[in-house]
Design a protein around this motif. Structure first.
Motif, PDB file in Angstrom:
ATOM      1  N   ARG A 210      14.271 -21.230 -42.303  1.00 37.40           N
ATOM      2  CA  ARG A 210      14.766 -21.628 -43.619  1.00 37.40           C
ATOM      3  C   ARG A 210      13.626 -22.209 -44.451  1.00 37.40           C
ATOM      4  NH1 ARG A 210      19.772 -19.256 -44.100  1.00 37.40           N
ATOM      5  NH2 ARG A 210      20.889 -19.505 -42.139  1.00 37.40           N
ATOM      6  N   PRO A 211      13.571 -21.862 -45.736  1.00 44.29           N
ATOM      7  CA  PRO A 211      12.501 -22.386 -46.593  1.00 44.29           C
ATOM      8  C   PRO A 211      12.373 -23.900 -46.540  1.00 44.29           C
ATOM      9  CG  PRO A 211      13.683 -20.645 -47.737  1.00 44.29           C
ATOM     10  CD  PRO A 211      14.430 -20.895 -46.452  1.00 44.29           C
ATOM     11  N   ALA A 212      13.502 -24.611 -46.497  1.00 43.01           N
ATOM     12  CA  ALA A 212      13.461 -26.078 -46.488  1.00 43.01           C
ATOM     13  C   ALA A 212      12.724 -26.620 -45.267  1.00 43.01           C
ATOM     14  CB  ALA A 212      14.881 -26.641 -46.524  1.00 43.01           C
ATOM     15  N   ASN A 213      12.685 -25.846 -44.189  1.00 38.82           N
ATOM     16  CA  ASN A 213      12.043 -26.298 -42.959  1.00 38.82           C
ATOM     17  C   ASN A 213      10.626 -25.784 -42.779  1.00 38.82           C
ATOM     18  OD1 ASN A 213      14.134 -27.913 -41.876  1.00 38.82           O
ATOM     19  ND2 ASN A 213      15.190 -26.114 -41.082  1.00 38.82           N
ATOM     20  N   VAL A 214      10.322 -24.589 -43.280  1.00 35.18           N
ATOM     21  CA  VAL A 214       9.056 -23.959 -42.894  1.00 35.18           C
ATOM     22  C   VAL A 214       8.078 -23.712 -44.040  1.00 35.18           C
ATOM     23  CG1 VAL A 214      10.274 -22.802 -41.001  1.00 35.18           C
ATOM     24  CG2 VAL A 214       9.821 -21.541 -43.108  1.00 35.18           C
ATOM     25  N   ASP A 215       8.508 -23.835 -45.279  1.00 29.66           N
ATOM     26  CA  ASP A 215       7.599 -23.477 -46.375  1.00 29.66           C
ATOM     27  C   ASP A 215       6.561 -24.549 -46.674  1.00 29.66           C
ATOM     28  OD1 ASP A 215       8.810 -21.058 -46.572  1.00 29.66           O
ATOM     29  OD2 ASP A 215       9.570 -21.302 -48.612  1.00 29.66           O
ATOM     30  N   SER A 216       6.858 -25.784 -46.349  1.00 30.07           N
ATOM     31  CA  SER A 216       5.890 -26.864 -46.511  1.00 30.07           C
ATOM     32  C   SER A 216       5.190 -27.110 -45.183  1.00 30.07           C
ATOM     33  CB  SER A 216       6.590 -28.146 -46.979  1.00 30.07           C
ATOM     34  OG  SER A 216       5.716 -29.253 -46.903  1.00 30.07           O
ATOM     35  N   ALA A 217       3.888 -26.832 -45.146  1.00 28.12           N
ATOM     36  CA  ALA A 217       3.147 -26.934 -43.883  1.00 28.12           C
ATOM     37  C   ALA A 217       3.215 -28.343 -43.305  1.00 28.12           C
ATOM     38  CB  ALA A 217       1.698 -26.515 -44.103  1.00 28.12           C
ATOM     39  N   GLY A 218       3.135 -29.370 -44.157  1.00 27.78           N
ATOM     40  CA  GLY A 218       3.150 -30.739 -43.660  1.00 27.78           C
ATOM     41  C   GLY A 218       4.469 -31.111 -43.023  1.00 27.78           C
ATOM     42  N   ALA A 219       5.564 -30.808 -43.708  1.00 22.68           N
ATOM     43  CA  ALA A 219       6.885 -31.133 -43.175  1.00 22.68           C
ATOM     44  C   ALA A 219       7.193 -30.310 -41.927  1.00 22.68           C
ATOM     45  CB  ALA A 219       7.944 -30.890 -44.247  1.00 22.68           C
ATOM     46  N   PHE A 220       6.762 -29.049 -41.940  1.00 16.16           N
ATOM     47  CA  PHE A 220       6.993 -28.168 -40.785  1.00 16.16           C
ATOM     48  C   PHE A 220       6.234 -28.683 -39.569  1.00 16.16           C
ATOM     49  CE2 PHE A 220       6.440 -23.542 -39.141  1.00 16.16           C
ATOM     50  CZ  PHE A 220       7.489 -23.712 -38.261  1.00 16.16           C
ATOM     51  N   ALA A 221       4.985 -29.080 -39.760  1.00 20.55           N
ATOM     52  CA  ALA A 221       4.181 -29.613 -38.652  1.00 20.55           C
ATOM     53  C   ALA A 221       4.815 -30.875 -38.080  1.00 20.55           C
ATOM     54  CB  ALA A 221       2.758 -29.894 -39.128  1.00 20.55           C
ATOM     55  N   GLU A 222       5.339 -31.734 -38.954  1.00 19.92           N
ATOM     56  CA  GLU A 222       5.993 -32.956 -38.490  1.00 19.92           C
ATOM     57  C   GLU A 222       7.225 -32.624 -37.657  1.00 19.92           C
ATOM     58  OE1 GLU A 222       7.954 -37.067 -40.336  1.00 19.92           O
ATOM     59  OE2 GLU A 222       7.158 -35.513 -41.680  1.00 19.92           O
ATOM     60  N   MET A 223       8.006 -31.619 -38.093  1.00 22.31           N
ATOM     61  CA  MET A 223       9.184 -31.223 -37.344  1.00 22.31           C
ATOM     62  C   MET A 223       8.804 -30.681 -35.971  1.00 22.31           C
ATOM     63  SD  MET A 223      12.528 -30.968 -37.363  1.00 22.31           S
ATOM     64  CE  MET A 223      13.164 -30.870 -39.049  1.00 22.31           C
ATOM     65  N   LEU A 224       7.785 -29.833 -35.923  1.00 21.48           N
ATOM     66  CA  LEU A 224       7.359 -29.259 -34.638  1.00 21.48           C
ATOM     67  C   LEU A 224       6.846 -30.340 -33.689  1.00 21.48           C
ATOM     68  CD1 LEU A 224       5.582 -25.960 -35.780  1.00 21.48           C
ATOM     69  CD2 LEU A 224       7.848 -26.210 -34.757  1.00 21.48           C
ATOM     70  N   GLN A 225       6.092 -31.297 -34.224  1.00 25.94           N
ATOM     71  CA  GLN A 225       5.590 -32.385 -33.381  1.00 25.94           C
ATOM     72  C   GLN A 225       6.745 -33.181 -32.787  1.00 25.94           C
ATOM     73  OE1 GLN A 225       2.688 -33.058 -32.229  1.00 25.94           O
ATOM     74  NE2 GLN A 225       1.462 -31.599 -33.424  1.00 25.94           N
ATOM     75  N   GLU A 226       7.774 -33.405 -33.583  1.00 27.87           N
ATOM     76  CA  GLU A 226       8.916 -34.175 -33.096  1.00 27.87           C
ATOM     77  C   GLU A 226       9.701 -33.377 -32.056  1.00 27.87           C
ATOM     78  OE1 GLU A 226      11.021 -37.908 -33.317  1.00 27.87           O
ATOM     79  OE2 GLU A 226       9.003 -37.139 -33.712  1.00 27.87           O
ATOM     80  N   ILE A 227       9.829 -32.082 -32.267  1.00 24.87           N
ATOM     81  CA  ILE A 227      10.481 -31.244 -31.255  1.00 24.87           C
ATOM     82  C   ILE A 227       9.703 -31.318 -29.952  1.00 24.87           C
ATOM     83  CG2 ILE A 227      10.984 -28.853 -30.599  1.00 24.87           C
ATOM     84  CD1 ILE A 227      11.665 -28.313 -33.546  1.00 24.87           C
ATOM     85  N   GLY A 228       8.383 -31.193 -30.034  1.00 30.07           N
ATOM     86  CA  GLY A 228       7.561 -31.261 -28.832  1.00 30.07           C
ATOM     87  C   GLY A 228       7.680 -32.604 -28.129  1.00 30.07           C
ATOM     88  N   ARG A 229       7.707 -33.681 -28.903  1.00 27.14           N
ATOM     89  CA  ARG A 229       7.740 -35.028 -28.325  1.00 27.14           C
ATOM     90  C   ARG A 229       9.085 -35.335 -27.675  1.00 27.14           C
ATOM     91  NH1 ARG A 229       9.318 -40.083 -29.274  1.00 27.14           N
ATOM     92  NH2 ARG A 229      10.467 -39.542 -31.170  1.00 27.14           N
ATOM     93  N   CYS A 230      10.165 -34.857 -28.272  1.00 29.17           N
ATOM     94  CA  CYS A 230      11.512 -35.269 -27.835  1.00 29.17           C
ATOM     95  C   CYS A 230      12.100 -34.399 -26.732  1.00 29.17           C
ATOM     96  CB  CYS A 230      12.459 -35.281 -29.028  1.00 29.17           C
ATOM     97  SG  CYS A 230      12.054 -36.516 -30.272  1.00 29.17           S
ATOM     98  N   THR A 231      11.410 -33.341 -26.352  1.00 28.68           N
ATOM     99  CA  THR A 231      11.957 -32.423 -25.346  1.00 28.68           C
ATOM    100  C   THR A 231      11.396 -32.696 -23.948  1.00 28.68           C
ATOM    101  OG1 THR A 231      10.328 -30.812 -26.173  1.00 28.68           O
ATOM    102  CG2 THR A 231      12.594 -30.543 -26.899  1.00 28.68           C
ATOM    103  N   SER A 232      10.858 -33.887 -23.759  1.00 24.22           N
ATOM    104  CA  SER A 232      10.448 -34.378 -22.430  1.00 24.22           C
ATOM    105  C   SER A 232       9.487 -33.447 -21.704  1.00 24.22           C
ATOM    106  CB  SER A 232      11.693 -34.633 -21.563  1.00 24.22           C
ATOM    107  OG  SER A 232      12.520 -35.613 -22.166  1.00 24.22           O
ATOM    108  N   GLY A 233       8.621 -32.791 -22.432  1.00 24.56           N
ATOM    109  CA  GLY A 233       7.612 -31.940 -21.812  1.00 24.56           C
ATOM    110  C   GLY A 233       8.115 -30.583 -21.360  1.00 24.56           C
TER     111      GLY A 233
END
Length: 364
Positions: A210-233
């Motif tokens: 979705r554009p709201a999630n992926v079109d802004s590189a900064g916001a998208f990177a923050e989301m991916l980092q949080e997914i990586g951090r919260c999924t316990s490795g």
């Protein structure tokens, strides 16, 4: 009696497969309806289109409009122009459109302007979010549709509120689920399954486009980092949509547990979903499939056009704020995720109900 079945993008293929099979079975016993499969070419590469025809047993299109890429307006104009040319030389008795992609709206408009009636499969769903192109496609299509095939009572209620009479609305169930149930025995692991030591229940699947999630590189990177951090490795398998790939190209700091892969064929992708610990997505259709397969689903959106997946299924709306992921995933890891139930008529027989209704409407 010739029915045009319109397909243009990946979500359409799962929805038309069961309708085509039902028409073929009817034809074997003297059914009066014939179909012409019209592929608009909205998704035109093999990974997003061709493999689905092969895996789902969909016959080669009778017509390929070969519209290809471009902006929303360019695709709409191209589809309308080429479909109009087809109908001018070889008209059909009905234009059957599915879902909410550009092809759905463009072909519905073109058919109606030539006085050919339109039936819409998956009619009446609404997110209320006009920033989504799909929402505009749904609203325009439903405003000029003759007959409405719905997946839920909620979708029918939306249509009635807009003034559609009951006799034009048919609650038939979910064609996506027909295809899912028919193909579940054929699900198979992707090629990278063993290479990355994936095991059932010990990885996540994520899809974001979705554009709201992926079109802004900064916001998208923050989301991916949080997914990586919260999924316990645990590994997070991420089949990358072409839209998403454009933003990812410039990112250099991705989570170590994020596994970027190509878009997966239907049978392999749903194998991944079925055996995942959970799915993190901004898709709509995937929330229906996870509900039927009993897989926890976290939707990174503030709204959904499929509320039955939240009210009855395994889906929860998390929103687009990365901070909301941590408490949701904490509940998942603690075993505190709802079980969910399958909505009525999501039973694998929707295609048959649609074809039976079309015969009554077109061949009384």
């Amino acid at each position: 009696m010739l029915v045009d079945i319109i397909a243009g993008a990946r979500p359409n293929f799962m929805k038309i497969a069961t309708i085509i099979r039902a028409l073929q079975r009817k034809a074997e016993t003297g059914g009066k309806l014939k179909y012409r499969l019209v592929h608009t070419g909205q998704h035109y590469d093999a990974s997003m289109s061709g493999a689905f025809f092969e895996q789902l047993g969909i016959p080669a299109p009778d017509v390929n409009l070969e519209v290809g890429g471009g902006t929303q307006a360019e695709q709409t104009a191209g589809i309308m122009t080429r479909y109009e040319q087809l109908l001018a030389t070889s008209p059909s008795a009905l234009c059957l459109v599915v879902g909410d992609v550009t092809s759905t709206m463009a072909c519905a408009i073109t058919a109606q302007k030539l006085c050919i009636p339109v039936a819409h499969v998956e009619a009446g769903i609404r997110s209320g979010d006009w920033s989504m192109p799909e929402e505009i496609n749904r609203m325009v299509t439903d405003s000029i549709t003759n007959w409405f095939f719905t997946t839920s009572e909620w979708a029918g209620s939306n249509l009635r509120k807009s003034g559609i009479e009951d006799e034009r609305i048919f609650l038939v169930g979910n064609t996506m689920i027909d295809t899912l149930l028919a193909n579940m025995p054929k699900f198979s692991p992707p090629e990278f399954w063993d290479k990355h030591d994936l095991t059932p229940g010990n990885y996540f699947v994520t899809t974001l486009h979705r554009p709201a999630n992926v079109d802004s590189a900064g916001a998208f990177a923050e989301m991916l980092q949080e997914i990586g951090r919260c999924t316990s490795g645990l590994p997070v398998v991420f089949p990358v949509h072409p839209r998403t790939a454009k933003t990812l190209r410039d990112m250099i700091d991705l989570p170590d547990n994020l596994l970027l892969v190509e878009p997966q064929p239907y049978l392999q992708f749903n194998y991944l979903v079925k055996h995942a610990k959970a799915v993190i997505t901004d898709s709509g259709g995937i929330t229906e499939e996870t509900t039927v397969m009993g897989v926890p689903c976290l939707t990174l959106r503030n709204n959904t056009e499929r509320p039955e997946t939240v009210e009855q299924g395994t889906n929860e709306l998390i929103g687009t704020d990365p901070a909301a992921l941590s408490p949701a995933l904490d509940r998942l890891f603690s075993g505190d995720w709802k079980q969910g139930t399958v909505p009525p008529l999501w039973d694998g027989k929707t295609g048959e109900r649609i074809v039976a209704t079309l015969e009554q409407l077109l061949c009384p």
